[in-house]
Scaffold this active site. Structure first.
Site, PDB file in Angstrom:
ATOM      1  N   GLU A 255      29.996   0.552 -13.091  1.00  0.00           N
ATOM      2  CA  GLU A 255      29.357   1.857 -12.917  1.00  0.00           C
ATOM      3  C   GLU A 255      30.410   2.876 -12.495  1.00  0.00           C
ATOM      4  O   GLU A 255      31.147   2.632 -11.546  1.00  0.00           O
ATOM      5  CB  GLU A 255      28.282   1.737 -11.820  1.00  0.00           C
ATOM      6  CG  GLU A 255      27.631   3.050 -11.463  1.00  0.00           C
ATOM      7  CD  GLU A 255      26.517   2.881 -10.444  1.00  0.00           C
ATOM      8  OE1 GLU A 255      25.798   1.873 -10.512  1.00  0.00           O
ATOM      9  OE2 GLU A 255      26.385   3.761  -9.583  1.00  0.00           O
TER      10      GLU A 255
ATOM     11  N   GLU B 103      16.829  -8.227 -22.963  1.00  0.00           N
ATOM     12  CA  GLU B 103      16.237  -8.849 -21.773  1.00  0.00           C
ATOM     13  C   GLU B 103      14.728  -8.638 -21.601  1.00  0.00           C
ATOM     14  O   GLU B 103      14.240  -8.556 -20.476  1.00  0.00           O
ATOM     15  CB  GLU B 103      16.963  -8.399 -20.487  1.00  0.00           C
ATOM     16  CG  GLU B 103      18.463  -8.629 -20.531  1.00  0.00           C
ATOM     17  CD  GLU B 103      19.192  -8.197 -19.254  1.00  0.00           C
ATOM     18  OE1 GLU B 103      18.546  -8.026 -18.208  1.00  0.00           O
ATOM     19  OE2 GLU B 103      20.423  -8.032 -19.317  1.00  0.00           O
TER      20      GLU B 103
ATOM     21  N   GLU C 179      28.062  -6.874  -1.979  1.00  0.00           N
ATOM     22  CA  GLU C 179      27.027  -6.878  -0.942  1.00  0.00           C
ATOM     23  C   GLU C 179      27.226  -7.969   0.103  1.00  0.00           C
ATOM     24  O   GLU C 179      26.950  -7.778   1.282  1.00  0.00           O
ATOM     25  CB  GLU C 179      25.684  -7.060  -1.637  1.00  0.00           C
ATOM     26  CG  GLU C 179      24.499  -7.008  -0.753  1.00  0.00           C
ATOM     27  CD  GLU C 179      23.242  -7.114  -1.612  1.00  0.00           C
ATOM     28  OE1 GLU C 179      23.188  -6.434  -2.657  1.00  0.00           O
ATOM     29  OE2 GLU C 179      22.341  -7.871  -1.235  1.00  0.00           O
TER      30      GLU C 179
ATOM     31  N   GLU D 110       0.827  -1.212   0.000  1.00  0.00           N
ATOM     32  CA  GLU D 110       0.000   0.000   0.000  1.00  0.00           C
ATOM     33  C   GLU D 110       0.865   1.269   0.000  1.00  0.00           C
ATOM     34  O   GLU D 110       0.530   2.272  -0.629  1.00  0.00           O
ATOM     35  CB  GLU D 110      -0.911   0.019   1.239  1.00  0.00           C
ATOM     36  CG  GLU D 110      -2.011  -1.021   1.241  1.00  0.00           C
ATOM     37  CD  GLU D 110      -1.557  -2.389   1.782  1.00  0.00           C
ATOM     38  OE1 GLU D 110      -0.333  -2.624   1.938  1.00  0.00           O
ATOM     39  OE2 GLU D 110      -2.447  -3.232   2.034  1.00  0.00           O
ATOM     40  N   LEU D 111       1.984   1.207   0.743  1.00  0.00           N
ATOM     41  CA  LEU D 111       2.835   2.401   0.827  1.00  0.00           C
ATOM     42  C   LEU D 111       3.461   2.713  -0.528  1.00  0.00           C
ATOM     43  O   LEU D 111       3.584   3.877  -0.915  1.00  0.00           O
ATOM     44  CB  LEU D 111       3.926   2.212   1.893  1.00  0.00           C
ATOM     45  CG  LEU D 111       4.868   3.402   2.089  1.00  0.00           C
ATOM     46  CD1 LEU D 111       4.102   4.655   2.501  1.00  0.00           C
ATOM     47  CD2 LEU D 111       5.958   3.088   3.112  1.00  0.00           C
TER      48      LEU D 111
ATOM     49  N   HIS E 297      29.844  -7.499 -15.220  1.00  0.00           N
ATOM     50  CA  HIS E 297      29.340  -6.151 -14.952  1.00  0.00           C
ATOM     51  C   HIS E 297      29.108  -5.966 -13.457  1.00  0.00           C
ATOM     52  O   HIS E 297      28.575  -6.843 -12.798  1.00  0.00           O
ATOM     53  CB  HIS E 297      28.028  -5.906 -15.710  1.00  0.00           C
ATOM     54  CG  HIS E 297      27.310  -4.695 -15.248  1.00  0.00           C
ATOM     55  ND1 HIS E 297      27.776  -3.430 -15.508  1.00  0.00           N
ATOM     56  CD2 HIS E 297      26.214  -4.540 -14.475  1.00  0.00           C
ATOM     57  CE1 HIS E 297      26.969  -2.555 -14.923  1.00  0.00           C
ATOM     58  NE2 HIS E 297      26.019  -3.203 -14.296  1.00  0.00           N
TER      59      HIS E 297
ATOM     60  N   ASP F 106      26.746 -11.134 -15.088  1.00  0.00           N
ATOM     61  CA  ASP F 106      26.684  -9.971 -14.189  1.00  0.00           C
ATOM     62  C   ASP F 106      26.931 -10.366 -12.746  1.00  0.00           C
ATOM     63  O   ASP F 106      26.371 -11.361 -12.274  1.00  0.00           O
ATOM     64  CB  ASP F 106      25.274  -9.360 -14.248  1.00  0.00           C
ATOM     65  CG  ASP F 106      24.967  -8.711 -15.594  1.00  0.00           C
ATOM     66  OD1 ASP F 106      25.876  -8.143 -16.200  1.00  0.00           O
ATOM     67  OD2 ASP F 106      23.786  -8.769 -16.001  1.00  0.00           O
TER      68      ASP F 106
ATOM     69  N   HIS G 205      20.781   6.242 -14.152  1.00  0.00           N
ATOM     70  CA  HIS G 205      19.834   6.395 -13.040  1.00  0.00           C
ATOM     71  C   HIS G 205      18.968   7.632 -13.188  1.00  0.00           C
ATOM     72  O   HIS G 205      17.989   7.796 -12.486  1.00  0.00           O
ATOM     73  CB  HIS G 205      20.588   6.430 -11.715  1.00  0.00           C
ATOM     74  CG  HIS G 205      21.383   5.174 -11.489  1.00  0.00           C
ATOM     75  ND1 HIS G 205      22.720   5.096 -11.778  1.00  0.00           N
ATOM     76  CD2 HIS G 205      21.016   3.957 -11.058  1.00  0.00           C
ATOM     77  CE1 HIS G 205      23.143   3.872 -11.512  1.00  0.00           C
ATOM     78  NE2 HIS G 205      22.137   3.161 -11.079  1.00  0.00           N
TER      79      HIS G 205
ATOM     80  N   SER H 254      19.883  -4.788 -20.487  1.00  0.00           N
ATOM     81  CA  SER H 254      18.446  -4.565 -20.633  1.00  0.00           C
ATOM     82  C   SER H 254      18.169  -3.317 -21.457  1.00  0.00           C
ATOM     83  O   SER H 254      18.911  -2.339 -21.398  1.00  0.00           O
ATOM     84  CB  SER H 254      17.783  -4.459 -19.261  1.00  0.00           C
ATOM     85  OG  SER H 254      18.379  -3.436 -18.514  1.00  0.00           O
TER      86      SER H 254
HETATM   87  N1  GLN Z   1      22.216  -7.089 -17.367  1.00  0.00           N
HETATM   88  C1  GLN Z   1      21.495  -6.369 -16.368  1.00  0.00           C
HETATM   89  C2  GLN Z   1      20.726  -5.230 -17.012  1.00  0.00           C
HETATM   90  O1  GLN Z   1      21.215  -4.672 -17.935  1.00  0.00           O
HETATM   91  C3  GLN Z   1      22.406  -5.825 -15.318  1.00  0.00           C
HETATM   92  C4  GLN Z   1      21.646  -5.148 -14.204  1.00  0.00           C
HETATM   93  C5  GLN Z   1      22.486  -4.791 -12.995  1.00  0.00           C
HETATM   94  O2  GLN Z   1      23.687  -4.759 -13.048  1.00  0.00           O
HETATM   95  N2  GLN Z   1      21.883  -4.495 -11.872  1.00  0.00           N
HETATM   96  O3  GLN Z   1      19.666  -4.880 -16.591  1.00  0.00           O
HETATM   97 ZN    ZN Z   2      24.556  -2.534 -13.090  1.00  0.00          ZN
END
Ligand code: GLN
Ligand code: ZN
Length: 763
Positions: A676, A495, A616, A20-21, A652, A610, A703, A444
């Site tokens: 990135e 993708e 993380e 809902e949020l 990636h 990827d 982004h 993608s």
């Molecule tokens: N191959 C993925 C895309 O292009 C990579 C996404 C990611 O690194 N978070 O969406």
């Molecule tokens: Zn990425």
């Protein structure tokens, strides 16, 4: 010493049982509703949560764990850390969170070793308490008949996240004031979260902890103080807090050890995991609870439940045997309540946690020798009742097949090697003949509304598989034509078949289950539905090959196959805990190796695997990091080493905080690494400049909806060329393009290709 209710949780999900949020936020941001409407939804969600927790029998209710966006941002607001540039914005809170037309948002990064993202506080010249939210929620709950324990991020963690521990004296002034206000409000306990204390802390930082809590402890009229540390063991910070005047400590006893006796303290024993979705073994949990020696022992969760989905109700798509072994937030609250009852009555728990039969690991399988020492099942180290040879609690109800294909531990971590890079590079050059400064994208392409609607229709059964597949093929063809027209050198299929880079593979691999409504907040209104790895992972049939082959059939240029790496797949899933994480990851890697081989056989010459989540899972304590990186790298290499010399492997990574693990990234041995970097600039570039293989530092920040100018892209390319020779440099965006629109993407990629060609001509 003030007593504490007998059961509690450290926090609760807040996105809403049906998100809902999310919907309320998105309609407010789109201007369809007002701030007051949004606040009303927030109040309803809070009320529903308190009512539900009370209904489930929980005694100690937290408040302040709700957030419209992020709890660290809320703390920044609480302390007046609202940078001047946002103060004039129409809604400063969301300007900080998401930016405005003219303002970039605060930097966002991952919350410890979770997939939750927080906003990094930016401190101004002075702090100033703004307790409206904290007090408001206490009063709101009281009006509903509930006394709550406000939860606030503690001063040491807040400042460590802001990179400004030297400002402790100042910030403590605000916390002192807050304590006084809470006392005046009649609040009995306040929870100060200090998760940063479970990572390695220097003597100076530990001294800051001591100073902070001595000072807060000596506030004359204040609530009792509960310091909550989670995601690991307090280690050397425990004696510091034990000696401080704080009345209570919340400890993560799933990942951390039973503490030495803490006379006079209230200990919230976090025996129900907030990070996993498995049912708690009541016998083990009770053993831990009974081993804790303290002034009072309270049953609690290991951390906030914000990292698990709301409820199993409605998950009737899960196999009954699996479902019976699971516990989401509601079910975990039930476990906490039941454990508190058992602890109080001295009754014994049922001996088997779930109806599934006990597992018997394959003879000679590494489970029996390594699982109890693995970082993946540290639970066993916390249990005083289970001898070291007992597997972690989940194994009692797991489904490890005796025919497990796991290789012996000795081969799990041996990183398989391809030919030397020089040999591969020559073979690839001969096979692909790519120009210097080759252009490509990360995988993608924009996911159109039509595609999302079709996916929903497919799930609802109103669209046939054949119609859906035809649509996917049309999207692929469109993406290929666009890329050919723009003049990119290495194409991707875009993708379109993937809802999500992990979920898609989970849906096509054995050993995974996916939920219907198991959403977990990732940041702000964004949620993911992590799949559940509950059995041995295997690939029953090729997954992406048909799409890659189709895309390649449409063009003469090389099409890059696209896979998600083994570490990222486990990082973004809920993983079985009866096997060490490294072994589960290894199984995923084996499955992906089959896919790499099949793509290669289908004529795909470039394959990207990827690993955006490599950073993380890095353990919070340095002592465990090398081991993790070694097995993570080995898993990646296991997945990719089947590639022939002439097959070019790309990897990636996202997120600028990759700096910490660059040696491991190099160790992946990919022929090309895209990373990135458009926003972090020289820092990342300097870090990767030493790589000796292909490198594609992102030159387009995907982004933001903004289309970069040629000058901007050129500046980034020039900066890269100062450090990386043209023959090894790739020109690509920061990440995938799926959140952008086709017009934005086409404009930005046109710029990118133009700049690359100009740079090429100039050499
Ligand atoms: N191959 C993925 C895309 O292009 C990579 C996404 C990611 O690194 N978070 O969406
Ligand atoms: Zn990425």
């Amino acid at each position: 010493m003030p007593t504490f209710p007998s059961s509690t949780v450290l926090g609760y999900p807040r996105i809403g049982p049906d998100r809902e949020l999310k919907r309320a936020l998105e309609s407010y941001w789109a201007g369809r509703t007002t701030r007051a409407d949004l606040e009303a939804t927030g109040a309803e969600l809070r009320a529903a949560t308190w009512r539900r927790l009370a209904e489930l029998g929980l005694e100690g209710l937290p408040s302040g764990t709700f957030s419209l966006y992020d709890q660290v941002l809320d703390t920044a607001v609480l302390l007046g850390a609202v940078p001047e540039r946002y103060q004039e914005a129409e809604d400063p809170y969301f300007a900080m969170a998401r930016g405005t037309d003219g303002l970039a948002p605060l930097r966002m990064t991952k919350w410890f070793d979770t997939n939750y993202h927080y906003l990094v506080p930016e401190l101004g010249p002075a702090f100033k308490l703004d307790s409206a939210k904290v007090l408001g929620e206490v009063r709101e709950a009281r009006a509903l008949g509930f006394e709550t324990r406000p939860v606030v991020l503690g001063p040491v963690t807040f400042l460590l996240l802001a990179g400004a521990l030297e400002r402790l004296e100042e910030v403590l002034g605000c916390y002192e004031e807050l304590l006084a206000e809470l006392a005046a409000e009649g609040v009995a306990w306040v929870q100060l979260d200090e998760p940063a204390l479970v990572a390695d802390r220097s003597p100076a930082e530990l001294e800051a902890v001591r100073a902070a809590y001595d000072r807060l402890g000596s506030v004359p009229a204040r609530p009792a103080l509960l310091v909550a540390a989670y995601f690991g063991d307090l280690g050397e910070a425990l004696p510091v807090l034990a000696a401080s005047p704080v009345e209570g400590l919340a400890l993560d006893l799933v990942r951390g050890a039973v503490p030495p006796e803490l006379p006079g303290k209230v200990v919230l024993a976090g025996v129900v995991s907030g990070r996993e979705v498995w049912r708690t073994d009541p016998a083990r949990a009770l053993g831990v609870l009974r081993a804790v020696r303290a002034g009072q022992v309270v049953v609690s969760t290991s951390c906030s439940l914000q990292h698990v989905p709301y409820s199993l109700a409605g998950e009737d798509g899960l196999a009954p045997g699996l479902r019976a072994r699971l516990a989401f937030a509601e079910e975990k609250v039930g476990e906490v309540v039941e454990l508190a009852r058992l602890l109080a009555t001295g009754d014994n728990p049922p001996t088997v946690p779930g109806p599934a039969p006990a597992a018997s690991p394959a003879p000679g399988s590494p489970t029996s020798t390594t699982s109890t020492t693995s970082a993946a099942s540290p639970a066993s180290t916390a249990s005083p009742t289970s001898p070291a040879s007992t597997a972690s609690p989940i194994s009692a109800a797991s489904t490890v097949s005796p025919a497990s294909t796991v290789s012996p531990a000795s081969t799990v971590d041996g990183a398989p090697a391809r030919s030397p890079y020089a040999v591969r590079a020559a073979a690839q050059e001969a096979h692909l003949g790519l120009p210097p400064l080759a252009t490509t994208t990360i995988g993608s392409f924009p996911q159109t509304g039509e595609l999302r609607a079709a996916r929903a229709a497919l799930a609802a059964g109103t669209l046939t598989d054949a119609d859906y597949d035809a649509l996917v093929e049309r999207e692929i063809e469109h993406a290929i034509r666009v890329q050919e027209r723009l003049g990119l050198d290495v194409l991707v299929h875009g993708e379109p078949e993937r809802n999500d880079m992990v979920q898609y593979f989970a849906e096509h691999l054995d050993g995974f289950a996916v939920t219907r409504n198991g959403w977990v907040q990732s940041y702000g209104s964004r949620c993911t539905r992590p799949p559940i790895i509950h059995g041995d992972v295997a690939r029953p049939r090729p997954i992406t090959v048909r799409w890659a082959r189709y895309a390649q059939s449409l063009t003469e240029r090389p099409v890059k196959g696209m896979l998600t790496g083994p570490v990222t797949i486990v990082a973004w899933s809920f993983v079985r805990t009866d096997l060490p994480l490294r072994e589960v990851t290894h199984q995923v890697a084996e499955a992906l190796a089959g896919e790499v081989a099949d793509l290669q056989d289908a004529g795909i010459s470039i394959i990207q695997v990827d690993e955006p989540a490599l950073r993380e899972l890095l353990p919070l304590r340095a002592a465990a990091q090398q081991d993790y990186l070694a097995w993570a790298v080995a898993a990646y290499r296991r997945a990719t080493a089947v590639a022939a010399d002439r097959t070019q492997i790309h990897t990636h990574l996202c997120y600028s905080d990759a700096d910490q693990i660059l040696a491991a990234v190099d160790g992946l041995d990919a022929d090309v690494t895209t990373i990135e970097s458009a926003r972090s600039g020289a820092r990342i570039l300097d870090g990767v400049a030493g790589f000796t293989r292909g490198l594609g530092p992102g030159v387009y920040d995907i982004h933001s909806p903004r289309v970069p100018s040629e000058a901007e892209v050129e500046a980034l390319v020039e900066a890269a060329l100062e450090r990386v020779p043209a023959g090894r440099l790739w020109i690509n965006p920061d990440c995938g393009l799926k959140t952008r629109t086709y017009p934005q993407v086409e404009a930005a990629l046109t710029t990118l290709v133009t700049v690359a060609r100009r740079a090429r001509a100039g050499r």
